[in-house]
Design a protein around this motif. Structure first.
Motif, PDB file in Angstrom:
ATOM      1  N   ASN A 160       0.833  -1.210   0.000  1.00 26.22           N
ATOM      2  CA  ASN A 160       0.000   0.000   0.000  1.00 26.22           C
ATOM      3  C   ASN A 160       0.860   1.249   0.000  1.00 26.22           C
ATOM      4  OD1 ASN A 160      -2.450  -1.252  -0.113  1.00 26.22           O
ATOM      5  ND2 ASN A 160      -2.734  -1.323   2.109  1.00 26.22           N
ATOM      6  N   SER A 161       1.930   1.261   0.801  1.00 23.21           N
ATOM      7  CA  SER A 161       2.790   2.448   0.834  1.00 23.21           C
ATOM      8  C   SER A 161       3.474   2.644  -0.514  1.00 23.21           C
ATOM      9  CB  SER A 161       3.834   2.342   1.951  1.00 23.21           C
ATOM     10  OG  SER A 161       4.709   1.257   1.712  1.00 23.21           O
ATOM     11  N   GLY A 162       3.807   1.563  -1.186  1.00 25.91           N
ATOM     12  CA  GLY A 162       4.409   1.656  -2.524  1.00 25.91           C
ATOM     13  C   GLY A 162       3.440   2.240  -3.534  1.00 25.91           C
ATOM     14  N   HIS A 163       2.176   1.821  -3.457  1.00 25.84           N
ATOM     15  CA  HIS A 163       1.155   2.385  -4.355  1.00 25.84           C
ATOM     16  C   HIS A 163       0.935   3.865  -4.081  1.00 25.84           C
ATOM     17  CE1 HIS A 163      -0.010  -1.220  -6.466  1.00 25.84           C
ATOM     18  NE2 HIS A 163      -0.167  -1.874  -5.330  1.00 25.84           N
ATOM     19  N   ASP A 164       0.900   4.240  -2.804  1.00 24.48           N
ATOM     20  CA  ASP A 164       0.723   5.652  -2.446  1.00 24.48           C
ATOM     21  C   ASP A 164       1.869   6.489  -2.989  1.00 24.48           C
ATOM     22  OD1 ASP A 164      -1.586   4.990  -1.130  1.00 24.48           O
ATOM     23  OD2 ASP A 164      -0.697   5.046   0.877  1.00 24.48           O
ATOM     24  N   ARG A 165       3.089   5.981  -2.814  1.00 25.60           N
ATOM     25  CA  ARG A 165       4.255   6.724  -3.303  1.00 25.60           C
ATOM     26  C   ARG A 165       4.207   6.837  -4.827  1.00 25.60           C
ATOM     27  NH1 ARG A 165       9.457   5.894  -5.151  1.00 25.60           N
ATOM     28  NH2 ARG A 165      10.923   7.493  -4.524  1.00 25.60           N
ATOM     29  N   ALA A 166       3.855   5.760  -5.512  1.00 28.57           N
ATOM     30  CA  ALA A 166       3.765   5.779  -6.972  1.00 28.57           C
ATOM     31  C   ALA A 166       2.699   6.763  -7.433  1.00 28.57           C
ATOM     32  CB  ALA A 166       3.462   4.376  -7.498  1.00 28.57           C
ATOM     33  N   ASN A 167       1.573   6.812  -6.728  1.00 33.16           N
ATOM     34  CA  ASN A 167       0.514   7.763  -7.087  1.00 33.16           C
ATOM     35  C   ASN A 167       0.979   9.202  -6.913  1.00 33.16           C
ATOM     36  OD1 ASN A 167      -1.262   5.753  -7.807  1.00 33.16           O
ATOM     37  ND2 ASN A 167      -2.249   5.670  -5.800  1.00 33.16           N
ATOM     38  N   ARG A 168       1.745   9.473  -5.854  1.00 27.27           N
ATOM     39  CA  ARG A 168       2.280  10.827  -5.664  1.00 27.27           C
ATOM     40  C   ARG A 168       3.255  11.173  -6.781  1.00 27.27           C
ATOM     41  NH1 ARG A 168       2.536   9.027  -0.424  1.00 27.27           N
ATOM     42  NH2 ARG A 168       4.800   8.812  -0.502  1.00 27.27           N
ATOM     43  N   LEU A 169       4.078  10.195  -7.190  1.00 24.19           N
ATOM     44  CA  LEU A 169       5.002  10.440  -8.299  1.00 24.19           C
ATOM     45  C   LEU A 169       4.235  10.721  -9.587  1.00 24.19           C
ATOM     46  CD1 LEU A 169       7.807   7.797  -7.723  1.00 24.19           C
ATOM     47  CD2 LEU A 169       8.032  10.269  -7.543  1.00 24.19           C
ATOM     48  N   ASP A 170       3.139   9.981  -9.815  1.00 24.48           N
ATOM     49  CA  ASP A 170       2.322  10.217 -11.008  1.00 24.48           C
ATOM     50  C   ASP A 170       1.772  11.636 -11.006  1.00 24.48           C
ATOM     51  OD1 ASP A 170       2.742   7.680 -12.008  1.00 24.48           O
ATOM     52  OD2 ASP A 170       0.815   6.881 -11.311  1.00 24.48           O
ATOM     53  N   ASP A 171       1.267  12.080  -9.843  1.00 23.27           N
ATOM     54  CA  ASP A 171       0.746  13.441  -9.747  1.00 23.27           C
ATOM     55  C   ASP A 171       1.840  14.462 -10.022  1.00 23.27           C
ATOM     56  OD1 ASP A 171      -1.722  12.417  -9.104  1.00 23.27           O
ATOM     57  OD2 ASP A 171      -1.531  12.778  -6.945  1.00 23.27           O
ATOM     58  N   SER A 172       3.010  14.236  -9.463  1.00 23.18           N
ATOM     59  CA  SER A 172       4.135  15.143  -9.666  1.00 23.18           C
ATOM     60  C   SER A 172       4.545  15.154 -11.133  1.00 23.18           C
ATOM     61  CB  SER A 172       5.304  14.697  -8.784  1.00 23.18           C
ATOM     62  OG  SER A 172       6.435  15.480  -9.028  1.00 23.18           O
ATOM     63  N   ASN A 173       4.594  13.984 -11.731  1.00 26.02           N
ATOM     64  CA  ASN A 173       4.951  13.873 -13.149  1.00 26.02           C
ATOM     65  C   ASN A 173       3.951  14.650 -14.002  1.00 26.02           C
ATOM     66  OD1 ASN A 173       6.232  12.858 -15.531  1.00 26.02           O
ATOM     67  ND2 ASN A 173       4.600  11.352 -15.681  1.00 26.02           N
ATOM     68  N   ASP A 174       2.673  14.492 -13.721  1.00 26.46           N
ATOM     69  CA  ASP A 174       1.637  15.213 -14.472  1.00 26.46           C
ATOM     70  C   ASP A 174       1.807  16.726 -14.335  1.00 26.46           C
ATOM     71  OD1 ASP A 174       0.563  12.775 -15.184  1.00 26.46           O
ATOM     72  OD2 ASP A 174      -1.093  12.869 -13.734  1.00 26.46           O
ATOM     73  N   GLU A 175       2.158  17.178 -13.136  1.00 29.69           N
ATOM     74  CA  GLU A 175       2.331  18.615 -12.897  1.00 29.69           C
ATOM     75  C   GLU A 175       3.519  19.157 -13.684  1.00 29.69           C
ATOM     76  OE1 GLU A 175       1.307  22.319 -11.216  1.00 29.69           O
ATOM     77  OE2 GLU A 175       0.223  20.458 -11.475  1.00 29.69           O
ATOM     78  N   TRP A 176       4.654  18.442 -13.694  1.00 29.18           N
ATOM     79  CA  TRP A 176       5.828  18.883 -14.463  1.00 29.18           C
ATOM     80  C   TRP A 176       5.503  18.915 -15.954  1.00 29.18           C
ATOM     81  CZ3 TRP A 176       9.260  21.470 -12.005  1.00 29.18           C
ATOM     82  CH2 TRP A 176       9.623  21.158 -10.702  1.00 29.18           C
ATOM     83  N   MET A 177       4.765  17.907 -16.434  1.00 32.59           N
ATOM     84  CA  MET A 177       4.389  17.883 -17.859  1.00 32.59           C
ATOM     85  C   MET A 177       3.463  19.044 -18.201  1.00 32.59           C
ATOM     86  SD  MET A 177       5.833  15.632 -19.706  1.00 32.59           S
ATOM     87  CE  MET A 177       4.778  15.345 -21.101  1.00 32.59           C
ATOM     88  N   ARG A 178       2.519  19.347 -17.314  1.00 25.93           N
ATOM     89  CA  ARG A 178       1.604  20.459 -17.544  1.00 25.93           C
ATOM     90  C   ARG A 178       2.379  21.773 -17.618  1.00 25.93           C
ATOM     91  NH1 ARG A 178      -0.037  24.504 -15.177  1.00 25.93           N
ATOM     92  NH2 ARG A 178       0.780  23.935 -13.147  1.00 25.93           N
ATOM     93  N   MET A 179       3.315  21.965 -16.705  1.00 27.54           N
ATOM     94  CA  MET A 179       4.100  23.201 -16.713  1.00 27.54           C
ATOM     95  C   MET A 179       4.962  23.292 -17.970  1.00 27.54           C
ATOM     96  SD  MET A 179       5.045  23.888 -12.683  1.00 27.54           S
ATOM     97  CE  MET A 179       6.128  22.502 -12.525  1.00 27.54           C
ATOM     98  N   SER A 180       5.485  22.163 -18.434  1.00 27.50           N
ATOM     99  CA  SER A 180       6.265  22.150 -19.671  1.00 27.50           C
ATOM    100  C   SER A 180       5.385  22.544 -20.856  1.00 27.50           C
ATOM    101  CB  SER A 180       6.875  20.763 -19.906  1.00 27.50           C
ATOM    102  OG  SER A 180       7.559  20.721 -21.132  1.00 27.50           O
ATOM    103  N   THR A 181       4.198  21.958 -20.922  1.00 29.13           N
ATOM    104  CA  THR A 181       3.266  22.264 -22.014  1.00 29.13           C
ATOM    105  C   THR A 181       2.848  23.729 -21.978  1.00 29.13           C
ATOM    106  OG1 THR A 181       2.475  19.990 -22.040  1.00 29.13           O
ATOM    107  CG2 THR A 181       1.028  21.657 -23.027  1.00 29.13           C
ATOM    108  N   ASP A 182       2.582  24.252 -20.789  1.00 24.46           N
ATOM    109  CA  ASP A 182       2.234  25.674 -20.661  1.00 24.46           C
ATOM    110  C   ASP A 182       3.375  26.559 -21.157  1.00 24.46           C
ATOM    111  OD1 ASP A 182      -0.224  25.009 -19.590  1.00 24.46           O
ATOM    112  OD2 ASP A 182       0.300  25.551 -17.528  1.00 24.46           O
TER     113      ASP A 182
END
Length: 153
Positions: A115-137
């Motif tokens: 469960n902790s691994g899934h939580d960490r992976a989900n946080r990384l996914d959110d962070s990855n999405d945010e960096w990609m959004r800022m790059s696209t902007d």
């Protein structure tokens, strides 16, 4: 017999500049590391690969816009100056470095099935999405693409 072993850290390349195509600006890995809090376990070779991949992506996305420019390089495209630097150069660097950070985050996704691994992976996914959004902007701002809001009826 008395021997001493001293472990040396991996050698880092002294020249950390990534040469671009001459129209787009060269970028410096030391700026990327300092400005984006890059973990020290990433060596310059790995960071260089990631930044080059990001450069290729951003250059490709902005290729049509570049063709329409009459300037000899990005810094010559008419744009406001911020602290002595072209707004366009700042936006380009941000687009590349945001994309590179996204690629680094995506490469660190944990394969832990707890469960902790899934939580960490989900946080990384959110962070990855945010960096990609800022790059696209940043690319959109660089290439003067207008953003719009769509309203569902």
């Amino acid at each position: 017999m008395n021997s001493t072993f001293v472990a040396n850290s991996p050698a880092q390349n002294e020249d950390t500049t990534i040469r671009n195509d001459g129209w787009w600006p060269d970028l410096d890995l030391s700026d990327f590391k300092a400005d984006y809090r890059i973990a020290t376990d990433n060596d310059d070779d790995r960071l260089s690969q990631v930044v080059i991949a990001a450069i290729l992506e951003i250059n490709s996305v902005a290729a049509d816009w570049k063709k329409r420019q009459e300037a000899t390089d990005l810094s010559s495209v008419p744009a406001p100056q911020i602290d002595g630097e072209s707004e366009k150069v700042i936006l380009y660097r941000n687009a590349v470095f945001y994309r590179a950070k996204s690629l680094l985050v995506a490469g660190r996704r944990d394969h832990d099935t707890t469960n902790s691994g899934h939580d960490r992976a989900n946080r990384l996914d959110d962070s990855n999405d945010e960096w990609m959004r800022m790059s696209t902007d940043s690319v959109n701002n660089l290439t003067d693409r207008k953003r719009f809001d769509a309203e569902l009826l």
